[in-house]
Design an enzyme around this catalytic site. Structure first.
Site, short mmCIF file in Angstrom:
data_model
loop_
_atom_site.label_atom_id
_atom_site.label_comp_id
_atom_site.label_asym_id
_atom_site.label_seq_id
_atom_site.Cartn_x
_atom_site.Cartn_y
_atom_site.Cartn_z
N ARG A 190 0.84 -1.20 0.00
CA ARG A 190 0.00 0.00 0.00
C ARG A 190 0.87 1.25 0.00
NH1 ARG A 190 -2.54 1.02 4.42
NH2 ARG A 190 -4.11 2.35 3.47
N LYS A 246 4.44 -7.36 11.55
CA LYS A 246 3.57 -7.64 10.40
C LYS A 246 3.81 -9.05 9.86
CE LYS A 246 2.08 -5.38 6.20
NZ LYS A 246 1.78 -4.06 5.67
N ARG A 290 -0.29 4.87 13.06
CA ARG A 290 0.78 4.29 13.88
C ARG A 290 0.54 4.63 15.33
NH1 ARG A 290 5.44 8.36 11.64
NH2 ARG A 290 4.91 10.10 12.96
C1 BTN Z 1 0.76 -3.91 2.25
O1 BTN Z 1 0.71 -4.36 3.40
O2 BTN Z 1 1.30 -2.82 2.02
C2 BTN Z 1 0.14 -4.72 1.14
C3 BTN Z 1 1.03 -5.83 0.67
C4 BTN Z 1 0.40 -6.68 -0.42
C5 BTN Z 1 1.35 -7.68 -0.99
C6 BTN Z 1 0.69 -8.62 -1.94
S1 BTN Z 1 1.74 -9.95 -2.44
C7 BTN Z 1 0.61 -10.42 -3.67
C8 BTN Z 1 0.10 -9.16 -4.29
N1 BTN Z 1 0.99 -8.70 -5.33
C9 BTN Z 1 1.56 -7.54 -5.03
O3 BTN Z 1 2.37 -6.94 -5.75
N2 BTN Z 1 1.14 -7.12 -3.84
C10 BTN Z 1 0.19 -8.03 -3.25
#
Ligand code: BTN
Length: 276
Positions: A69, A134, A271
């Site tokens: 994100r 996380k 946060r």
């Molecule tokens: C976050 O916490 O910021 C979101 C992370 C999301 C990661 C997943 S892995 C599968 C899919 N492909 C990506 O490029 N991102 C999501």
């Protein structure tokens, strides 16, 4: 312990019969830029005909440009975690599916509990944490007419057995299932994948039928910051307050003095407030 590779047939074997029908194709890629991008390309090829790709899921053993994100990177080394994107078409306005990303986070925490990790918590909007570290992240991207019918690409990354060396460039505290369950535990990624898919699909059906209000209490019970001082970044402002969980539409509730203010997704991050 390194896991066996992902296998579409094995994932299918672990899926309950009624869930198999909802998954139209399981793709396993060894290496891709991002599974969300792969799903996006499939949508473009299908000329936005959502029904042609709804129910497709794209897994990758590794991603070279895994995305998180707010423009962050998702570190995605080979053969140790889960990275997948589920394409799901909806024939109702997105306003009726408020809380979609929160529901997916909740689904991941429920699967972790099923697999022996009972202390997962949620950080709004959809980080899954264990012991404030996380373990999973969710990136949902939408296309189509959000006021009528649209398609969501639901990307999930779950840390299963990534070593500290493999995750060295991650700039936030993180944990893996292996660290929690013990290095000698065999974690079958195909089974974890099937559990995640069936829970997400079932919860999406529940969301579409009953709305987020049906999940609200469960989400608030797992809120890592509930009742605590937090700092919310909204556009270029930092707003301090006390976290009060989520409203029935998934909006984050922040008590500022005697007033409660509500924040919906977008460019908002949260946060714990540093204690001076
Ligand atoms: C976050 O916490 O910021 C979101 C992370 C999301 C990661 C997943 S892995 C599968 C899919 N492909 C990506 O490029 N991102 C999501």
């Amino acid at each position: 312990m390194k896991n066996v590779l992902l296998d579409a047939l094995r994932i299918c074997e672990f899926l309950p019969e009624n869930m198999r029908e909802l998954l139209t194709e399981i793709f396993i890629l060894d290496c891709v830029d991002s599974t969300n991008d792969e799903a996006g390309r499939a949508l473009i090829r299908a000329a936005q005909k959502f029904s042609a790709v709804s129910g497709h899921v794209y897994f990758a053993e590794m991603q070279t440009q895994g995305r998180g994100r707010n423009g962050r990177q998702w570190i995605s080394p080979h053969g140790c975690n889960l990275y997948f994107s589920l394409v799901q078409g909806f024939s109702q306005p997105i306003s009726q599916l408020a809380g979609l990303s929160l529901v997916v986070g909740l689904a991941v925490s429920s699967v972790l509990a099923e697999l022996g990790i009972c202390d997962a918590q949620l950080k709004w909007p959809n980080d899954v944490l264990v012991g404030q570290k996380k373990i999973a992240g969710i990136l949902i991207e939408t296309t189509g007419d959000l006021a009528n019918s649209f398609c969501a690409v639901i990307g999930v990354g779950l840390n299963i057995a990534m070593s500290r060396e493999e995750g060295v460039s991650i700039n936030q505290s993180w944990i893996s299932m292996e660290e929690i369950l013990g290095y000698s535990a065999f974690i079958d990624r195909n089974r974890v994948a099937a559990c995640l898919l069936s829970r997400i699909l079932a919860d999406l059906q529940r969301l579409s039928q009953f709305g987020f209000v049906d999940f609200q209490a469960q989400w608030n019970a797992l809120d890592v910051f509930f009742g605590q001082p937090v700092e919310l970044r909204w556009a270029d402002q930092f707003i301090e307050g006390i976290a009060k969980g989520v409203r029935s539409d998934g909006a984050f509730c922040l008590q500022i003095g005697s007033e409660v203010k509500y924040f919906l997704g977008g460019d908002v991050s949260l946060r714990a407030k540093a204690i001076d």
